[in-house]
Scaffold this motif. Structure first.
Motif, PDB file in Angstrom:
ATOM      1  N   ALA A 116      53.152  53.856  31.559  1.00  0.00           N
ATOM      2  CA  ALA A 116      52.027  53.235  31.776  1.00  0.00           C
ATOM      3  C   ALA A 116      51.772  52.899  31.145  1.00  0.00           C
ATOM      4  O   ALA A 116      51.179  53.399  29.739  1.00  0.00           O
ATOM      5  CB  ALA A 116      50.840  54.898  31.781  1.00  0.00           C
ATOM      6  N   CYS A 117      50.510  51.548  31.605  1.00  0.00           N
ATOM      7  CA  CYS A 117      50.414  50.777  30.000  1.00  0.00           C
ATOM      8  C   CYS A 117      48.670  49.973  30.677  1.00  0.00           C
ATOM      9  O   CYS A 117      49.272  50.273  31.733  1.00  0.00           O
ATOM     10  CB  CYS A 117      51.353  49.458  30.162  1.00  0.00           C
ATOM     11  SG  CYS A 117      53.217  49.618  30.365  1.00  0.00           S
ATOM     12  N   THR A 118      48.045  50.318  29.425  1.00  0.00           N
ATOM     13  CA  THR A 118      46.648  50.020  29.582  1.00  0.00           C
ATOM     14  C   THR A 118      46.882  48.065  29.328  1.00  0.00           C
ATOM     15  O   THR A 118      47.005  47.403  28.325  1.00  0.00           O
ATOM     16  CB  THR A 118      46.533  50.997  29.146  1.00  0.00           C
ATOM     17  OG1 THR A 118      46.017  52.477  29.155  1.00  0.00           O
ATOM     18  CG2 THR A 118      44.635  50.316  28.976  1.00  0.00           C
ATOM     19  N   VAL A 119      46.155  47.282  30.425  1.00  0.00           N
ATOM     20  CA  VAL A 119      46.176  46.382  29.837  1.00  0.00           C
ATOM     21  C   VAL A 119      45.002  46.110  28.886  1.00  0.00           C
ATOM     22  O   VAL A 119      43.381  46.651  28.944  1.00  0.00           O
ATOM     23  CB  VAL A 119      45.555  45.572  31.176  1.00  0.00           C
ATOM     24  CG1 VAL A 119      45.368  44.095  31.295  1.00  0.00           C
ATOM     25  CG2 VAL A 119      47.663  45.651  31.994  1.00  0.00           C
ATOM     26  N   SER A 120      45.078  44.705  27.864  1.00  0.00           N
ATOM     27  CA  SER A 120      44.004  44.639  26.924  1.00  0.00           C
ATOM     28  C   SER A 120      42.347  44.316  27.797  1.00  0.00           C
ATOM     29  O   SER A 120      42.587  44.102  28.888  1.00  0.00           O
ATOM     30  CB  SER A 120      44.410  44.036  26.362  1.00  0.00           C
ATOM     31  OG  SER A 120      43.439  43.006  24.997  1.00  0.00           O
ATOM     32  N   PRO A 121      41.588  45.239  27.118  1.00  0.00           N
ATOM     33  CA  PRO A 121      40.068  44.205  27.801  1.00  0.00           C
ATOM     34  C   PRO A 121      39.577  42.803  27.481  1.00  0.00           C
ATOM     35  O   PRO A 121      39.219  42.132  28.410  1.00  0.00           O
ATOM     36  CB  PRO A 121      39.332  44.969  27.245  1.00  0.00           C
ATOM     37  CG  PRO A 121      39.668  45.618  25.874  1.00  0.00           C
ATOM     38  CD  PRO A 121      41.648  45.358  25.912  1.00  0.00           C
ATOM     39  N   ASN A 122      40.564  42.697  26.740  1.00  0.00           N
ATOM     40  CA  ASN A 122      40.293  41.189  26.697  1.00  0.00           C
ATOM     41  C   ASN A 122      41.648  40.037  27.414  1.00  0.00           C
ATOM     42  O   ASN A 122      41.359  38.444  27.233  1.00  0.00           O
ATOM     43  CB  ASN A 122      40.520  40.853  25.527  1.00  0.00           C
ATOM     44  CG  ASN A 122      40.011  41.214  24.367  1.00  0.00           C
ATOM     45  OD1 ASN A 122      38.789  41.058  24.416  1.00  0.00           O
ATOM     46  ND2 ASN A 122      40.357  41.729  23.059  1.00  0.00           N
ATOM     47  N   TYR A 123      42.137  40.884  27.748  1.00  0.00           N
ATOM     48  CA  TYR A 123      43.483  39.913  29.423  1.00  0.00           C
ATOM     49  C   TYR A 123      42.900  39.452  30.341  1.00  0.00           C
ATOM     50  O   TYR A 123      41.308  39.897  31.251  1.00  0.00           O
ATOM     51  CB  TYR A 123      44.093  40.578  30.156  1.00  0.00           C
ATOM     52  CG  TYR A 123      45.471  40.071  30.515  1.00  0.00           C
ATOM     53  CD1 TYR A 123      46.231  39.208  30.444  1.00  0.00           C
ATOM     54  CD2 TYR A 123      45.198  40.528  32.476  1.00  0.00           C
ATOM     55  CE1 TYR A 123      47.273  38.650  31.011  1.00  0.00           C
ATOM     56  CE2 TYR A 123      45.866  39.708  33.063  1.00  0.00           C
ATOM     57  CZ  TYR A 123      46.529  38.938  32.663  1.00  0.00           C
ATOM     58  OH  TYR A 123      47.872  37.884  33.099  1.00  0.00           O
TER      59      TYR A 123
END
Length: 652
Positions: free
Chosen positions: A241-248
């Motif tokens: 389970a991966c959380t995408v960076s808010p800067n993506y």
């Protein structure tokens, strides 16, 4: 045994004591000598017993202890009291009992442990079943292919798989996506499979742990962090389970680097851009667009996964993704508590090259009476840049295993010599990592797999006799290589060296030796090694016509020296390390900066005999030479080792 056995242990001495208690109770008078030690992630059992039954049971009992995953059985039988057992049963490298994989944490979130095999109490029923099994192979979840220590090689099969990386969920800032990594037998339109390795014909299961890295990810949480390959039946994939960076930024590349490990040994990597997939058609209606997005498979990319199941891994492996900006570190260590994994980031504050140059540019010219103290300061500056979690992991490993445990660095960063780290603990009494420990480095993302063994073959020596700037010790080194180590003196010309690289030497080659001048690259592809008549540049090595590496996997020793006004090798090592890995060589020993003629010869004398004889691993042989000469010359601290830190030379 009449009592419940505690299969936990906190030191090698305790493990040996508990195993001795078990064997003395079960085989009175049969244990003459018993020694338990650890080589990387492998527990080594040696000594002398009086029967094959005792020898085999010692191995099985040792595998029952917590965290014991790989065992090399080197016990000798002094007297045969019964018929010799089948080596394929007694000498198997891995545990054969069904087990559960525990989950352990090293302070950076939970990571699955591929160790932790245990049996909390003696089970005579199980032992009778094991001894009575026809094949001697009882394998459960997470149990790998076993090695064979007998005189005859078992039949083997080549295993290949298609790497798969699938993701589901919205690839947008702050989103949580599911990533699945597998190695499947189903081609599903994929072009080329990956050759995973050669395994015994009766293999059943092999487990690989998986680590994923992406600079566009905020966090990664493994749900099942390992892949189980099966000869018969479906492969179990690793899931995250991966959380995408808010800067993506939506639509920008989402490159995912995937690393595969067998124990602590890196088997290879694959690379995928999850952002490259078919977008919904603009004309699709709202109902169609609202449907849940199916898992998407990213397009294939070059990669390598090569498993050598009976090869020992290091006690501590460090993977460093990224060169400049933010480096992402993942480490995995082995000890009495099994495998522990952690991660962290490094901010150098400048480019990696600038950081390294600032620290190392003055090293060749450090005064003889103060270089050691200066180098300690440099080592501590590098140590302070490492992630806090890594420093804690190292110190924990040191507390459990003591000095001398092997460390493998696998890094995208060719500039910073992380092996020079010196922990600023215990009042400065702990030395540089590469003096305290066998250490080696290897590029992280490369098509060249680590080689655990150097084949038997010729030692070829190229030592020019320069008309100017004579190197007296290099000439002595040439004579010594040939007379003492059985080397063959080659014509020290450019054409002879290139012919060797192109595979025109008919016999197998295990070591290529060069002692002479080196030239640092000025940015115009003018760096290289100076043969008798011309220079061989790095780009002349780093190309597809270089075949000797892929054919034989030899070790290269570049003992590039400097005369009083001669050329130097400053910065050469970094480029050669990548070239050696990419062209199939087994390893490289070379100095990072200019070294003097005499100390170069001394380093060869103190490392090569024990290495070529198989008495020491690649990392240990160079560490021993470095340690012996560390107080004599700063040049001894220039030598870095590239390759598998646990690699050994074949003795026949």
């Amino acid at each position: 045994m009449g009592k419940t056995m505690d299969y936990g242990w906190t030191s090698v001495g305790e493990l040996e004591h508990k195993l001795a208690e078990i064997l003395l109770a079960r085989y009175p008078g049969e244990v003459t000598e018993l020694d338990v030690s650890i080589e990387g992630d492998t527990v080594v059992l040696s000594g002398e017993v009086a029967s094959e039954a005792c020898r085999g049971d010692a191995k099985r009992q040792l595998l029952a202890f917590d965290g014991v995953f790989k065992v090399s059985n080197r016990l000798e039988v002094a007297a045969f009291l019964e018929a010799a057992s089948d080596s394929s049963t007694e000498d198997d490298y891995f545990d054969k009992r069904p087990s559960k994989q525990g989950v352990r944490s090293d302070g950076d979130g939970d990571r699955p442990s591929t160790g932790g095999r245990r049996r909390k109490s003696f089970n005579p029923v199980w032992d009778e079943v094991y001894k009575g099994s026809g094949s001697g192979r009882i394998e459960g979840p997470g149990v790998e292919y076993a090695s064979y220590d007998g005189d005859d090689e078992p039949n083997s099969v080549e295993v290949s798989r298609y790497p798969t990386i699938e993701s589901s969920g919205e690839l947008s800032s702050g989103a949580v996506i599911d990533v699945t990594v597998g190695l499947t037998t189903d081609s599903n339109g994929r072009e080329n499979p990956i050759d995973v390795g050669s395994f015994a014909a009766d293999w059943t299961e092999i487990e690989l742990s998986v680590q994923i890295v992406g600079d566009w990810l905020k966090s990664v949480t493994p749900e099942t962090g390992s892949i189980t390959l099966r000869r018969d039946g479906p492969t179990t994939a690793a899931r995250f389970a991966c959380t995408v960076s808010p800067n993506y930024v939506l639509g920008s590349p989402a490159v995912l680097q995937v690393y595969y490990l067998h124990g602590t040994r890196i088997c290879g990597s694959t690379l995928r851009d999850l952002a490259v997939h078919e977008a919904p058609q603009k004309g699709a209606d709202a109902e169609e667009r609202a449907k849940p997005e199916p898992p998407r498979a990213a397009p294939a990319a070059a990669g390598v996964v090569t498993v050598v199941p009976d090869a020992s891994g290091p006690a501590l492996v460090v993977m460093i993704a990224g060169v400049d900006g933010e480096q992402q570190w993942i480490w995995k260590r082995y000890g009495p508590d099994g495998y522990r994994t952690g991660s962290g980031t490094v901010q150098l504050g400048c480019t990696a090259k600038a950081f390294a140059d600032t620290l190392l540019a003055s090293c060749p010219d450090l005064p003889a009476d103060s270089f050691r103290r200066m180098m300690r300061g440099i080592g501590e500056a590098i140590w302070r840049k490492a992630p806090d979690g890594f420093r804690d992991a190292y110190l924990g490993c040191r507390k459990a295993l003591g000095r001398d445990f092997p460390i493998q660095f696998s890094s995208d960063d060719p500039h910073v010599p992380w092996e020079m780290m010196k922990p600023d603990v215990d009042g400065g009494t702990v030395d540089h990592l590469y003096i305290e420990h066998p250490v080696a480095r290897w590029p992280l993302n490369t098509s060249g797999a680590l080689r655990p063994t150097f084949i038997a073959g010729d030692i070829l020596s190229f030592v020019p006799d320069y008309p100017l700037q004579k190197l007296a010790s290099a000439a002595e080194e040439s004579v010594w290589i040939c007379s003492t180590l059985g080397g063959i003196r080659m014509a020290p010309t450019r054409s002879a060296f290139l012919d060797l690289l192109d595979g025109k030497h008919s016999d197998p080659v295990r070591l290529i030796h060069f002692a002479g001048h080196g030239m640092a690259d000025t940015g115009s592809n003018d760096g290289g090694i100076e043969l008798q008549d011309a220079t061989v540049g790095l780009m002349e090595v780093y190309q597809s016509s270089t075949q000797i590496g892929h054919r034989d996997g030899p070790l290269i020793v570049l003992n590039a020296c400097e005369a009083s006004a001669g050329a130097e090798m400053l910065g050469m090592n970094t480029g050669w390390g990548a070239a050696v890995a990419a062209t199939g060589f087994g390893g490289l020993i070379a100095p990072l900066w200019a070294v003097q003629d005499a100390i170069a010869f001394q380093m060869a004398q103190d490392s090569l005999p024990q290495l070529l004889s198989g008495r020491a691993t690649l990392g240990a042989a160079v560490r021993d030479a470095r340690r012996k000469n560390a107080e004599t010359s700063v040049a001894a601290l220039a030598y870095l080792t590239h390759g598998d830190v646990m690699a050994r030379f074949a003795t026949s």
